[in-house]
Design a protein around this motif. Structure first.
Motif, PDB file in Angstrom:
ATOM      1  N   TYR A  31       0.867  -1.659   0.067  1.00 37.48           N
ATOM      2  CA  TYR A  31       0.287   0.570  -0.152  1.00 37.48           C
ATOM      3  C   TYR A  31       0.625   1.349   0.326  1.00 37.48           C
ATOM      4  O   TYR A  31       1.917   1.783   0.566  1.00 37.48           O
ATOM      5  CB  TYR A  31      -0.803  -0.136   1.083  1.00 37.48           C
ATOM      6  N   ALA A  32       0.870   1.954  -0.792  1.00 35.13           N
ATOM      7  CA  ALA A  32       1.463   3.259  -1.084  1.00 35.13           C
ATOM      8  C   ALA A  32       0.825   3.711   0.533  1.00 35.13           C
ATOM      9  O   ALA A  32       0.291   4.643   0.597  1.00 35.13           O
ATOM     10  CB  ALA A  32       1.297   4.286  -2.102  1.00 35.13           C
ATOM     11  N   VAL A  33       2.580   4.900   0.741  1.00 34.91           N
ATOM     12  CA  VAL A  33       2.423   5.665   1.820  1.00 34.91           C
ATOM     13  C   VAL A  33       2.087   6.667   1.286  1.00 34.91           C
ATOM     14  O   VAL A  33       3.070   7.407  -0.184  1.00 34.91           O
ATOM     15  CB  VAL A  33       3.410   5.520   2.523  1.00 34.91           C
ATOM     16  N   PRO A  34       1.057   7.843   1.289  1.00 35.47           N
ATOM     17  CA  PRO A  34       0.841   9.394   1.041  1.00 35.47           C
ATOM     18  C   PRO A  34       2.485   9.854   0.363  1.00 35.47           C
ATOM     19  O   PRO A  34       2.848   9.863   1.846  1.00 35.47           O
ATOM     20  CB  PRO A  34      -0.270  10.392   1.459  1.00 35.47           C
ATOM     21  N   ALA A  35       2.852  10.793  -0.158  1.00 32.81           N
ATOM     22  CA  ALA A  35       3.773  11.526  -0.637  1.00 32.81           C
ATOM     23  C   ALA A  35       4.401  12.564   1.049  1.00 32.81           C
ATOM     24  O   ALA A  35       5.214  12.430   1.589  1.00 32.81           O
ATOM     25  CB  ALA A  35       3.931  12.286  -1.630  1.00 32.81           C
ATOM     26  N   GLU A  36       2.902  12.862   1.251  1.00 31.27           N
ATOM     27  CA  GLU A  36       3.037  14.214   2.198  1.00 31.27           C
ATOM     28  C   GLU A  36       3.688  13.568   3.697  1.00 31.27           C
ATOM     29  O   GLU A  36       3.977  14.488   4.274  1.00 31.27           O
ATOM     30  CB  GLU A  36       2.555  15.230   2.424  1.00 31.27           C
ATOM     31  N   LEU A  37       3.387  11.880   3.824  1.00 33.53           N
ATOM     32  CA  LEU A  37       4.008  11.698   4.797  1.00 33.53           C
ATOM     33  C   LEU A  37       5.497  10.686   4.963  1.00 33.53           C
ATOM     34  O   LEU A  37       5.665  10.278   5.868  1.00 33.53           O
ATOM     35  CB  LEU A  37       2.554  10.615   5.434  1.00 33.53           C
ATOM     36  N   ARG A  38       5.936  10.487   3.460  1.00 32.58           N
ATOM     37  CA  ARG A  38       7.037   9.867   3.794  1.00 32.58           C
ATOM     38  C   ARG A  38       8.317  11.255   3.776  1.00 32.58           C
ATOM     39  O   ARG A  38       8.498  11.971   3.583  1.00 32.58           O
ATOM     40  CB  ARG A  38       7.999   9.556   1.758  1.00 32.58           C
ATOM     41  N   ARG A  39       9.255  10.480   4.765  1.00 32.85           N
ATOM     42  CA  ARG A  39      10.886  10.776   4.519  1.00 32.85           C
ATOM     43  C   ARG A  39      11.283  10.876   3.054  1.00 32.85           C
ATOM     44  O   ARG A  39      11.135  10.022   2.439  1.00 32.85           O
ATOM     45  CB  ARG A  39      11.508  10.029   5.468  1.00 32.85           C
ATOM     46  N   GLN A  40      12.184  12.632   2.828  1.00 32.88           N
ATOM     47  CA  GLN A  40      12.671  12.890   2.001  1.00 32.88           C
ATOM     48  C   GLN A  40      13.989  11.857   2.067  1.00 32.88           C
ATOM     49  O   GLN A  40      14.564  11.543   1.400  1.00 32.88           O
ATOM     50  CB  GLN A  40      13.035  14.255   1.821  1.00 32.88           C
ATOM     51  N   GLN A  41      14.615  11.175   3.396  1.00 41.99           N
ATOM     52  CA  GLN A  41      15.222  10.832   2.908  1.00 41.99           C
ATOM     53  C   GLN A  41      15.655   9.807   4.100  1.00 41.99           C
ATOM     54  O   GLN A  41      14.854   9.057   4.746  1.00 41.99           O
ATOM     55  CB  GLN A  41      16.967  11.151   3.334  1.00 41.99           C
ATOM     56  N   ASP A  42      15.880   8.274   4.174  1.00 36.10           N
ATOM     57  CA  ASP A  42      15.659   7.595   5.228  1.00 36.10           C
ATOM     58  C   ASP A  42      16.517   8.302   6.461  1.00 36.10           C
ATOM     59  O   ASP A  42      17.013   9.072   6.569  1.00 36.10           O
ATOM     60  CB  ASP A  42      17.084   6.202   4.588  1.00 36.10           C
ATOM     61  N   ALA A  43      15.476   7.188   7.479  1.00 36.91           N
ATOM     62  CA  ALA A  43      16.280   7.734   9.051  1.00 36.91           C
ATOM     63  C   ALA A  43      17.160   7.014   8.945  1.00 36.91           C
ATOM     64  O   ALA A  43      17.505   6.321   9.110  1.00 36.91           O
ATOM     65  CB  ALA A  43      14.992   7.283   9.628  1.00 36.91           C
ATOM     66  N   GLN A  44      18.425   8.093  10.224  1.00 35.91           N
ATOM     67  CA  GLN A  44      19.359   7.677  10.870  1.00 35.91           C
ATOM     68  C   GLN A  44      19.080   6.398  12.065  1.00 35.91           C
ATOM     69  O   GLN A  44      19.675   7.283  12.932  1.00 35.91           O
ATOM     70  CB  GLN A  44      20.043   8.861  11.086  1.00 35.91           C
ATOM     71  N   LEU A  45      19.399   5.250  11.137  1.00 31.77           N
ATOM     72  CA  LEU A  45      19.399   4.243  12.396  1.00 31.77           C
ATOM     73  C   LEU A  45      20.598   3.467  12.867  1.00 31.77           C
ATOM     74  O   LEU A  45      21.339   2.527  11.596  1.00 31.77           O
ATOM     75  CB  LEU A  45      17.938   4.015  12.397  1.00 31.77           C
ATOM     76  N   PRO A  46      21.084   2.642  13.481  1.00 34.91           N
ATOM     77  CA  PRO A  46      21.754   1.709  13.691  1.00 34.91           C
ATOM     78  C   PRO A  46      21.500   0.644  13.250  1.00 34.91           C
ATOM     79  O   PRO A  46      20.342  -0.139  13.046  1.00 34.91           O
ATOM     80  CB  PRO A  46      22.361   1.664  15.371  1.00 34.91           C
ATOM     81  N   GLU A  47      22.672   0.000  12.812  1.00 33.07           N
ATOM     82  CA  GLU A  47      22.190  -1.769  11.643  1.00 33.07           C
ATOM     83  C   GLU A  47      23.197  -2.662  12.878  1.00 33.07           C
ATOM     84  O   GLU A  47      24.484  -2.848  12.472  1.00 33.07           O
ATOM     85  CB  GLU A  47      22.371  -1.562  10.219  1.00 33.07           C
ATOM     86  N   CYS A  48      22.507  -3.584  13.641  1.00 35.74           N
ATOM     87  CA  CYS A  48      23.003  -4.506  14.704  1.00 35.74           C
ATOM     88  C   CYS A  48      22.196  -5.128  14.977  1.00 35.74           C
ATOM     89  O   CYS A  48      21.429  -5.067  14.479  1.00 35.74           O
ATOM     90  CB  CYS A  48      23.425  -3.975  16.149  1.00 35.74           C
ATOM     91  N   ASP A  49      23.195  -6.650  14.948  1.00 36.54           N
ATOM     92  CA  ASP A  49      22.812  -8.380  15.811  1.00 36.54           C
ATOM     93  C   ASP A  49      21.766  -8.066  16.774  1.00 36.54           C
ATOM     94  O   ASP A  49      21.877  -6.868  17.813  1.00 36.54           O
ATOM     95  CB  ASP A  49      23.714  -8.372  14.581  1.00 36.54           C
ATOM     96  N   GLU A  50      21.075  -8.855  17.187  1.00 37.49           N
ATOM     97  CA  GLU A  50      20.683  -8.827  18.603  1.00 37.49           C
ATOM     98  C   GLU A  50      21.736  -8.492  19.696  1.00 37.49           C
ATOM     99  O   GLU A  50      21.648  -7.911  20.376  1.00 37.49           O
ATOM    100  CB  GLU A  50      19.661 -10.017  18.623  1.00 37.49           C
ATOM    101  N   MET A  51      23.102  -9.587  19.615  1.00 38.70           N
ATOM    102  CA  MET A  51      23.804  -9.891  20.199  1.00 38.70           C
ATOM    103  C   MET A  51      24.406  -8.306  20.784  1.00 38.70           C
ATOM    104  O   MET A  51      24.535  -8.264  22.188  1.00 38.70           O
ATOM    105  CB  MET A  51      25.184 -11.176  20.370  1.00 38.70           C
ATOM    106  N   THR A  52      24.893  -7.362  19.860  1.00 36.77           N
ATOM    107  CA  THR A  52      25.971  -6.469  20.193  1.00 36.77           C
ATOM    108  C   THR A  52      24.369  -5.405  20.456  1.00 36.77           C
ATOM    109  O   THR A  52      24.991  -5.264  21.327  1.00 36.77           O
ATOM    110  CB  THR A  52      25.791  -5.783  18.288  1.00 36.77           C
TER     111      THR A  52
END
Length: 470
Positions: A31-52
């Motif tokens: 399902y498409a998210v309305p353009a006005e609700l979409r981020r212009q760029q990806d959120a800056q989130l950490p990428e880690c495995d569960e143990m870390t």
């Protein structure tokens, strides 16, 4: 920082493309998210495995300090032990899973807890009725002052806009009065730290017909019992004002005296101090307000529900656990512990007001001022020895205030250990003052610039990176 022990920032542990989760196959379509609700760029989130992630946050949790892992002599705040039975009661699904908008006939048990707690608070304070709606001590102060203001207005006495506040009061007292739209006048203390009744009498000759109330903290911020309450109460009532009791220091009064019996009309209680819920980090809290008979009709709607209900459950569990006979031991034991520490340290720390204290007392820094070691230095050095520092630079009556409150729960062995460390720091101040002035040395982060940290806090990873690059 020792990265091996304490870990990096979670962003510094991030590796592109690494995940610690997997989602089930999409069975619902796209399902498409309305353009006005979409981020212009990806959120800056950490990428880690569960143990870390688990190790990172487990190591961070080990840096937290609380009453469960160390002595916490924080003056004025009463950081007392919270028995685990209280947590079990608050976590019962029959309480924890309630919704505030449920039909009333489905929450009779919760309502019974609130009713029974209010009855217990009335019995402990000598007042007629309580409301649990305020969410914290300062919120309770505001609520109590609103009761007082409404009382005077109901009698057509609109000129009563003045609240008398002692110079030894908690800082929230004048702030709450101001928020309530009232004016504040200060009354000074005597050299022994108690209210100057003659100064109060003189003040009332000038503005007595404008006085709405007098706010008193008892024992006061210096940990001293106000011995002239009968005289003060008569002066205020004779001029038409009401008496407000700041119950933040109620702990040493349990089993010894009741504010209602002293002539107070309104008070708040910090459930999260006197009745065991620790409140480090700004919460949770609860500030029920009690009144004498006839004033309950003026309770305002400061919140739509029963305040912080889980804190109320903990408080009621605490009261039931101690019972009528054992709750009387709280105040005397708190007073004993505080006086024991004071007497054991007053030869090396400056005691500006000698004599019997209640639950807490205040030193004015080290007795030997020639060392140049300040109260801040002593507090930082305590961290090296594994103790949380007492309250410092409050109250403002002394330049190097060091306020210590041990609470009734601490054993003599724990208190003796604290006394030994405080004496050790005093000796270091004489012999190796630079070691104290540069403390702490054994914590994850050493001495910080407090002014810079307050004026320019680094609160996001992005800001930290930008600052490092610049």
């Amino acid at each position: 920082m020792n990265n091996k022990l304490y870990g990096n920032l979670i962003f510094e542990l991030s590796q592109e493309g690494r995940k610690g989760y997997s989602l089930p196959k999409n069975r619902f379509g796209d399902y498409a998210v309305p353009a006005e609700l979409r981020r212009q760029q990806d959120a800056q989130l950490p990428e880690c495995d569960e143990m870390t992630v688990v190790r990172h946050y487990t190591n961070l949790s080990a840096n937290n300090f609380g009453v469960d892992n160390g002595f916490y002599p924080l003056g004025s705040c009463t950081m007392k032990y919270n028995p685990k039975i209280n947590e079990e009661m608050a976590a019962l699904p029959q309480f924890q899973n309630l919704h505030p908008l449920q039909p009333a006939d489905t929450v009779r048990g919760a309502e019974a807890v609130c009713t029974l707690l209010c009855r217990a608070l009335c019995e402990l304070t000598g007042l007629h009725a309580f409301t649990l709606k305020p969410f914290a001590g300062a919120h309770g102060e505001l609520t109590g002052l609103m009761v007082i203001k409404k009382y005077h207005e109901s009698r057509g006495d609109d000129k009563r806009r003045l609240v008398i506040v002692p110079d030894s009061a908690h800082g929230t007292n004048p702030a709450s009065a101001a928020v309530c739209g009232l004016d504040i006048v200060e009354v000074k203390s005597l050299a022994d730290g108690t209210i100057d009744v003659d100064a109060l009498r003189e003040l009332l000759t000038v503005c007595g017909d404008s006085v709405a109330a007098m706010m008193m903290t008892n024992p006061n911020t210096l940990g001293l019992f106000e011995r002239q309450i009968p005289a003060i109460e008569k002066l205020i009532h004779d001029c038409g004002g009401l008496m407000y009791y700041d119950g933040a220091n109620l702990n040493p009064m349990l089993g010894a005296a009741r504010p209602g019996d002293m002539g107070f009309d309104v008070m708040h209680i910090n459930l999260h101090k006197t009745f065991s819920t620790p409140h480090g980090g700004g919460g949770p809290g609860a500030g029920p307000v009690g009144v004498r008979q006839g004033l309950e009709q003026f309770f305002p709607e400061v919140s739509p529900y029963h305040g912080n209900f889980a804190v109320a459950i903990r408080a009621y569990a605490y009261i039931l656990s101690l019972g009528r006979e054992h709750i009387k031991e709280v105040g005397p034991l708190a007073t004993l512990n505080a006086n024991y520490i004071k007497e054991c340290l007053k030869d090396v720390y400056e005691l500006p007001i000698d004599g019997l204290c209640k639950h807490e007392f205040v030193f004015d820094g080290l007795k030997d001022k020639s060392t140049g070691v300040t109260t801040m230095d002593v507090a930082k050095r305590l961290l090296d020895y594994g103790y949380h520092a007492p309250t410092i630079y409050f109250p403002l009556l002394f330049h190097e205030s060091l306020m210590i409150e041990p609470t009734e729960n601490e054993s003599k062995e724990t208190i003796d250990g604290f006394i030994a460390v405080m004496r050790q720091i005093a000796e270091e101040a004489r012999n190796t003052p630079d070691e104290v002035k540069s403390a702490p040395h054994n914590t994850p982060i050493g001495r910080v610039d407090d002014v810079l940290a307050a004026k320019h806090p680094i609160v996001t990873y992005r800001q930290l990176v930008a600052d490092a690059q610049s």
